[in-house]
Design a protein around this motif. Structure first.
Motif, mmCIF file in Angstrom:
data_model
loop_
_atom_site.group_PDB
_atom_site.id
_atom_site.type_symbol
_atom_site.label_atom_id
_atom_site.label_comp_id
_atom_site.label_asym_id
_atom_site.label_seq_id
_atom_site.Cartn_x
_atom_site.Cartn_y
_atom_site.Cartn_z
ATOM 1 N N VAL A 81 18.076 -34.588 20.765
ATOM 2 C CA VAL A 81 18.428 -35.745 21.587
ATOM 3 C C VAL A 81 18.457 -36.952 20.659
ATOM 4 O O VAL A 81 17.506 -37.182 19.897
ATOM 5 N N GLN A 82 19.531 -37.734 20.716
ATOM 6 C CA GLN A 82 19.766 -38.763 19.704
ATOM 7 C C GLN A 82 20.208 -40.074 20.343
ATOM 8 O O GLN A 82 20.991 -40.064 21.300
ATOM 9 N N ASP A 83 19.733 -41.154 19.786
ATOM 10 C CA ASP A 83 20.215 -42.478 20.190
ATOM 11 C C ASP A 83 21.414 -42.823 19.317
ATOM 12 O O ASP A 83 21.322 -43.599 18.362
ATOM 13 N N GLU A 84 22.531 -42.188 19.641
ATOM 14 C CA GLU A 84 23.781 -42.424 18.925
ATOM 15 C C GLU A 84 24.924 -41.927 19.801
ATOM 16 O O GLU A 84 24.696 -41.203 20.777
ATOM 17 N N PRO A 85 26.162 -42.302 19.493
ATOM 18 C CA PRO A 85 27.286 -41.896 20.343
ATOM 19 C C PRO A 85 27.434 -40.375 20.390
ATOM 20 O O PRO A 85 27.117 -39.677 19.420
ATOM 21 N N PRO A 86 27.940 -39.829 21.502
ATOM 22 C CA PRO A 86 28.133 -38.376 21.609
ATOM 23 C C PRO A 86 29.199 -37.878 20.636
ATOM 24 O O PRO A 86 30.104 -38.614 20.233
ATOM 25 N N GLN A 87 29.077 -36.620 20.294
ATOM 26 C CA GLN A 87 30.079 -35.966 19.448
ATOM 27 C C GLN A 87 31.364 -35.785 20.238
ATOM 28 O O GLN A 87 31.352 -35.351 21.388
ATOM 29 N N VAL A 88 32.502 -36.119 19.613
ATOM 30 C CA VAL A 88 33.800 -35.935 20.259
ATOM 31 C C VAL A 88 34.629 -34.950 19.447
ATOM 32 O O VAL A 88 34.350 -34.692 18.274
ATOM 33 N N ASP A 89 35.636 -34.395 20.066
ATOM 34 C CA ASP A 89 36.549 -33.474 19.404
ATOM 35 C C ASP A 89 37.852 -34.203 19.100
ATOM 36 O O ASP A 89 38.288 -35.066 19.873
ATOM 37 N N PHE A 90 38.467 -33.828 17.987
ATOM 38 C CA PHE A 90 39.692 -34.492 17.564
ATOM 39 C C PHE A 90 40.856 -33.511 17.567
ATOM 40 O O PHE A 90 40.696 -32.328 17.272
ATOM 41 N N LEU A 91 42.022 -34.029 17.900
ATOM 42 C CA LEU A 91 43.236 -33.221 17.927
ATOM 43 C C LEU A 91 44.425 -34.119 17.617
ATOM 44 O O LEU A 91 44.596 -35.176 18.242
ATOM 45 N N ASP A 92 45.228 -33.704 16.637
ATOM 46 C CA ASP A 92 46.446 -34.437 16.264
ATOM 47 C C ASP A 92 46.171 -35.910 15.988
ATOM 48 O O ASP A 92 46.910 -36.809 16.412
ATOM 49 N N GLY A 93 45.084 -36.181 15.286
ATOM 50 C CA GLY A 93 44.781 -37.546 14.884
ATOM 51 C C GLY A 93 44.117 -38.400 15.938
ATOM 52 O O GLY A 93 43.878 -39.591 15.713
#
Length: 689
Positions: free
Chosen positions: A154-166
């Motif tokens: 558990v982290q005080d930082e933005p959630p991980q997001v997934d990237f696609l086509d930039g």
């Protein structure tokens, strides 16, 4: 004087004060970490339903033969680890913010994000974060590909997001709004959640039975096995259901020590097979692409082999050595799973501990599967399908995937008669091809195809599949050979094994009982647009007369003679769909004729590293008489080949066999009675021991 100066310097150092070492009274009210408790774990079914996690079979057997009998309080303990799940897992958390004194920090309000190690966040962004109010909150994180000792962060930082086509993929509206407050990057973790430790099989078997191109643990660093000095060695936890009629029956390898054997080396790494890997049930349910199910209900392989890419020759390893453990980063290269940046611990060096006669002690225990047409994905019926010429073309072919990186054997294959350069624009690459819809002709794989690529693609497709310009020939594309060292061979066609054919698909062959009266096939022998003219093989164990024709065809004493135990290959004319036979004299053997369409199934072979002196792109009219003769010998023979099976997604065919050395090939000579150098002659397969 030096001593005095040193003492003065030390006194000055002792009097120095760094204001940064002075405790900040306000730090006790700042966020330091999180206390994270696991409240519940649930497997997420494809329809979203939540079910309890299963546990290892070793634990199940202590309480019977059902997961339901395992008490809840022992699940997830060191003696009863959770089984590696194929579905995502929801982990419900209870979270408390703590200050520097490890006391609840009720002033903390805002979002916190999740991650799992090892594991991959899956599902929507809503399951990757939660909000704490007055320092406390709950949340559910959805994670896939869990194994070993898992901890949720558990982290005080933005959630991980997934990237696609930039850009960011998924639904960004599910992410928390920007609070405007810089994150502290404070973290907290759960106690270890104990899952089953991975084997090679668990690493290799895909989650989805519709896609054989990747490992579920792609891009994760993992370790298989353990040396005794680091704890108890890893043993097999074979799944339930080994015998569907007897729920108490166990896989014979259950509980055995994981035994990893080095089966071969190449300039960049080595292959490993777990010889005690568990059998795997063949999935034939919704979404499967099993054309012909296995009679015993299991896949031909165990997913128990892997290629280890070492970036250089693995000095100090030899075929037949045993490993305690194998570690590395899992990567899918050209759709073959491999371990990179590897390390390993050797369990036994056979060349240090055994006499030469026993160096193959463990290699001899490695099962070498004969790669049959059934494994290639052909239907068990007389008709052909457009993808028949390419062994294992479908991404849903799990029979082939179960044998990836293992040693396999192909029998009675034929080498190319023709090499064709299809690189029309001279860029050193050739456009590949895909099947047309509705069993149609081969076509482009792209949405838009430039004219020059269309020329290459048509040339490549016709060469590799033996159609069009190359109908009735075994052709391999020369640019592919020169660039990658691989070339096409044609596998044995359907028919009786004693005739050098493939008998794994009984429905592909029509068997006629020979008598003094004409008898004919009952199913039309037609080909498809993609496969070109129908070519038929007739083999009988007694002399016959043969005639080809329409449905009413009948053989007479005046028709073509076919000697016993001799193959007749015939390309059907447009008016011919059936075959009739009649006895030619006394009946011998079983009095049977076997009639089948050529499947023209092909697979790639790579001999460049194993037998560099073997010239497959040769000329029977070479000015050098010796080279011309070697070429004739090579093309007239058939071959048995053993090697490691790898998948190359862009290749046609997709699967490649890599022999280890010249001993992995043998030949059945043609009319001149010799094999090409340096290949030895195969033992007589029909000889009585």
């Amino acid at each position: 004087m030096k001593r005095l100066l040193l003492g003065t310097a030390l006194m000055m150092a002792g009097c120095y004060t760094d204001s940064s070492d002075t405790p900040d009274p306000s730090s006790a009210s700042q966020l330091s970490t999180f206390q994270v408790k696991v409240k519940k774990l649930s497997a997420v079914a494809s329809n979203g339903a939540l079910t309890p996690l299963s546990v290892t079979t070793s634990c199940i057997y202590r309480y019977g033969v059902s997961t339901d009998a395992v008490p809840a309080e022992v699940r997830g303990t060191p003696e009863c680890r959770y089984a590696i799940p194929k579905n995502p897992v929801d982990i419900e958390l209870e979270i408390t913010a703590l200050d520097a004194a490890s006391q609840p920090l009720t002033s903390f309000n805002g979002p916190v994000s999740f991650r799992a190690v090892p594991g991959d966040l899956s599902g929507g962004y809503a399951t990757r974060w939660t909000t704490l109010t007055n320092g406390t909150g709950t949340g559910t994180v959805r994670v896939s590909h869990l194994y070993g000792d898992v901890r949720v962060w558990v982290q005080d930082e933005p959630p991980q997001v997934d990237f696609l086509d930039g850009g960011v993929s998924g639904d960004p509206s599910q992410l928390p709004p920007d609070s405007g407050t810089p994150p502290t990057f404070a973290t907290g973790i759960t106690p270890a959640i104990l899952f089953e430790e991975p084997t090679i099989s668990r690493m290799q078997e895909p989650d989805l039975q519709t896609n054989n191109r990747g490992s579920p643990f792609d891009r994760q660093f993992l370790t298989v096995g353990r040396a005794p000095e680091n704890g108890a060695p890893l043993v097999q936890n074979c799944p339930l259901g080994y015998n569907l009629q007897d729920p108490n029956a166990k896989d014979p390898n259950h509980g055995k020590l994981v035994t990893m054997v080095v089966t071969g080396l190449d300039p960049g790494g080595f292959f490993v097979t777990d010889i005690t890997a568990c059998r795997v049930r063949e999935y034939t349910g919704t979404g499967s692409n099993v054309r012909t199910p296995e009679e015993d209900g299991f896949t031909p392989g165990t997913y128990g082999s892997v290629y280890v890419y070492n970036y250089s020759f693995p000095e100090g390893l030899y075929p037949g050595d045993l490993l305690w453990s194998l570690s590395g980063s899992v990567q899918d290269f050209t759709a073959t799973t491999q371990l990179t940046f590897p390390s390993w611990i050797i369990r036994e060096r056979v060349r240090d501990t055994l006499p030469p006669a026993q160096w193959t002690k463990y290699l001899d225990q490695v099962q070498v599967r004969e790669l049959a047409l059934r494994y290639c994905g052909l239907d068990n019926k007389p008709e052909v399908y457009n993808t028949d010429p390419l062994c294992g073309y479908s991404y849903g072919n799990m029979k082939m995937e179960s044998m990836e990186s293992s040693l396999v054997k192909v029998r009675r294959v034929r080498f190319p008669q023709v090499f064709k350069t299809c690189d029309a624009n001279g860029d050193g690459a050739v456009t590949f091809f895909c099947p047309g819809s509705g069993n149609g002709a081969w076509t482009t794989c792209a949405d838009v195809e430039p004219p020059e690529e269309a020329i290459e693609r048509k040339c490549n497709a016709e060469c590799v599949t033996g159609t069009g310009e190359f109908a009735g020939q075994i052709c391999s594309e020369r640019t592919t050979l020169n660039s990658y060292g691989q070339f096409v061979v044609e596998m044995a066609n359907p028919g009786p094994r004693e005739a050098g054919r493939d008998n794994s698909l009984s429905g592909r062959t029509q068997v006629l009982k020979v008598s003094a009266q004409s008898t004919a096939t009952t199913t039309a022998l037609n080909s498809t647009v993609a496969n070109g003219p129908a070519r038929v093989n007739v083999w009988c164990d007694t002399p016959v007369k043969v005639k080809f024709g329409a449905r009413t065809v009948a053989a007479t004493a005046g028709d073509t003679a076919l000697a016993a135990r001799t193959n007749l290959a015939h390309t059907m004319a447009s008016t011919e769909q059936y075959v009739a036979v009649i006895a030619d004299g006394a009946i011998s053997g079983r009095g049977e004729c076997h009639v089948s369409l050529d499947s023209r199934t092909r697979i790639n072979i790579m001999t460049r590293d194993a037998i560099p002196e073997l010239r497959v792109d040769c000329n029977e009219s070479d000015a050098d008489a010796g080279k011309a003769r070697q070429c004739r010998l090579l093309r007239a023979a058939t071959y048995n080949i053993t090697g490691h099976l790898k998948q190359v997604n862009a290749a046609r065919p997709r699967w490649v066999i890599n022999p280890r050395d010249a001993d992995d090939l043998c030949c059945f000579p043609g009319p001149e009675g010799e094999c090409p150098s340096p290949i030895k002659t195969c033992p007589d397969e029909n000889a009585v021991p």
